[in-house]
Scaffold this motif. Structure first.
Motif, short mmCIF file in Angstrom:
data_model
loop_
_atom_site.label_atom_id
_atom_site.label_comp_id
_atom_site.label_asym_id
_atom_site.label_seq_id
_atom_site.Cartn_x
_atom_site.Cartn_y
_atom_site.Cartn_z
N ASP A 47 12.58 -37.43 71.24
CA ASP A 47 13.71 -37.08 71.71
C ASP A 47 14.62 -37.51 69.45
OD1 ASP A 47 16.69 -37.60 71.11
OD2 ASP A 47 16.30 -37.49 73.47
N VAL A 48 14.87 -36.64 68.26
CA VAL A 48 14.95 -37.53 67.45
C VAL A 48 16.41 -38.46 67.30
CG1 VAL A 48 15.19 -37.21 65.11
CG2 VAL A 48 13.56 -35.57 65.95
N GLU A 49 17.10 -37.37 67.63
CA GLU A 49 18.15 -38.57 67.90
C GLU A 49 17.98 -39.64 68.33
OE1 GLU A 49 21.99 -36.44 69.54
OE2 GLU A 49 21.24 -34.94 68.39
N ARG A 50 17.51 -39.54 69.39
CA ARG A 50 17.41 -41.26 70.30
C ARG A 50 15.97 -42.47 70.23
NH1 ARG A 50 15.29 -42.10 76.24
NH2 ARG A 50 15.52 -44.41 76.73
N SER A 51 15.33 -41.58 69.00
CA SER A 51 14.32 -42.22 68.45
C SER A 51 14.93 -42.83 67.25
CB SER A 51 13.33 -40.92 67.89
OG SER A 51 12.11 -41.14 68.97
N ALA A 52 15.93 -42.62 66.19
CA ALA A 52 16.60 -42.73 65.69
C ALA A 52 16.87 -44.71 65.39
CB ALA A 52 17.45 -42.48 64.88
N HIS A 53 16.96 -44.74 67.36
CA HIS A 53 17.52 -45.96 67.47
C HIS A 53 16.54 -46.40 68.71
CE1 HIS A 53 21.32 -44.56 65.95
NE2 HIS A 53 21.07 -43.54 66.91
N GLY A 54 15.80 -46.37 67.93
CA GLY A 54 14.29 -47.15 68.89
C GLY A 54 13.50 -47.86 68.32
N PRO A 55 12.36 -48.55 68.65
CA PRO A 55 11.89 -49.63 67.81
C PRO A 55 11.04 -49.17 66.70
CG PRO A 55 10.30 -48.37 69.50
CD PRO A 55 12.22 -48.03 69.94
N PHE A 56 10.45 -47.23 65.95
CA PHE A 56 10.15 -47.58 64.66
C PHE A 56 10.93 -47.05 64.22
CE2 PHE A 56 7.18 -47.48 68.60
CZ PHE A 56 6.44 -48.27 68.23
N GLY A 57 12.49 -45.97 64.25
CA GLY A 57 13.44 -45.68 63.67
C GLY A 57 13.01 -44.31 63.21
N GLY A 58 12.40 -43.89 63.99
CA GLY A 58 12.15 -42.27 64.92
C GLY A 58 11.34 -41.92 64.91
N THR A 59 10.83 -40.15 65.24
CA THR A 59 9.90 -39.85 66.59
C THR A 59 8.48 -40.63 65.82
OG1 THR A 59 9.96 -37.29 65.06
CG2 THR A 59 11.55 -38.72 67.44
N ILE A 60 7.56 -40.67 66.57
CA ILE A 60 5.90 -40.95 65.67
C ILE A 60 5.17 -40.26 66.76
CG2 ILE A 60 6.52 -43.15 65.84
CD1 ILE A 60 5.20 -43.85 68.16
N ALA A 61 3.98 -39.91 66.31
CA ALA A 61 2.65 -39.18 67.16
C ALA A 61 2.58 -39.79 68.35
CB ALA A 61 1.75 -38.78 65.89
N HIS A 62 2.36 -39.17 68.94
CA HIS A 62 1.25 -39.46 70.72
C HIS A 62 0.12 -39.37 69.75
CE1 HIS A 62 3.72 -35.93 71.34
NE2 HIS A 62 3.86 -36.37 72.87
N GLY A 63 -0.52 -41.22 70.72
CA GLY A 63 -1.84 -41.53 69.93
C GLY A 63 -3.13 -40.70 70.12
N TYR A 64 -2.68 -39.94 71.24
CA TYR A 64 -3.75 -38.67 71.09
C TYR A 64 -3.89 -37.37 70.28
CZ TYR A 64 -5.71 -41.48 75.12
OH TYR A 64 -6.70 -42.29 76.59
#
Length: 150
Positions: A47-64
């Motif tokens: 979720d690009v829009e929600r992630s922009a306001h999340g803890p990392f300032g944007g989307t991140i790749a899955h660890g796996y």
């Protein structure tokens, strides 16, 4: 790129750092495809829009997803052109010290940690570090095990 053609060559490389792959850009399409393949649609990944306001300032790749890049990135570093089968045997350790922001570039480096004789052939333990370009901590540190049949 280092090419191993015999099990003895691999055993002789114990302790060697084999090099690094090319840089790979992690784009949102790759993350979305991984989410679809695994069913992990957590908003911090897709979720690009929600992630922009999340803890990392944007989307991140899955660890796996990051971990799953090892075969592709590793193929740029070395090849096991030995006569027998090569089987993924497992992973001893995996850590994800730093998230991979979408849009960043990563690369892997590999080290031959240990080569041991086992009844079926040789067991190859590889150390991996996936770094983020310009990052302070690695994205992934892993130790994988490959069974090499003669």
């Amino acid at each position: 790129m280092r090419v191993f053609t015999t099990l003895d060559e691999i055993a002789a490389a114990e302790g060697e750092q084999l090099g690094s792959s090319e840089w790979l850009t992690i784009d949102q399409d790759r993350v979305n495809l991984f989410a679809d393949a695994t069913g992990d649609h957590q908003w911090i990944h897709v979720d690009v829009e929600r992630s922009a306001h999340g803890p990392f300032g944007g989307t991140i790749a899955h660890g796996y997803l990051t971990l799953s890049l090892l075969p592709m990135l590793g193929a740029q570093i070395f090849a096991l052109d030995t006569p027998g089968a090569k089987l993924n045997y497992g992973v001893n350790k995996v850590r994800f010290p730093s998230p991979v922001p979408v849009g960043s570039r990563v690369r892997a480096s590999a080290t031959v940690h240990q080569v041991t004789d086992v009844p079926a052939g040789k067991q190859l333990t590889l150390g991996w570090v996936i770094e983020i370009e310009g990052g302070g901590k690695p994205a992934c540190v892993a130790e994988t095990v490959v069974l090499l049949l003669p």
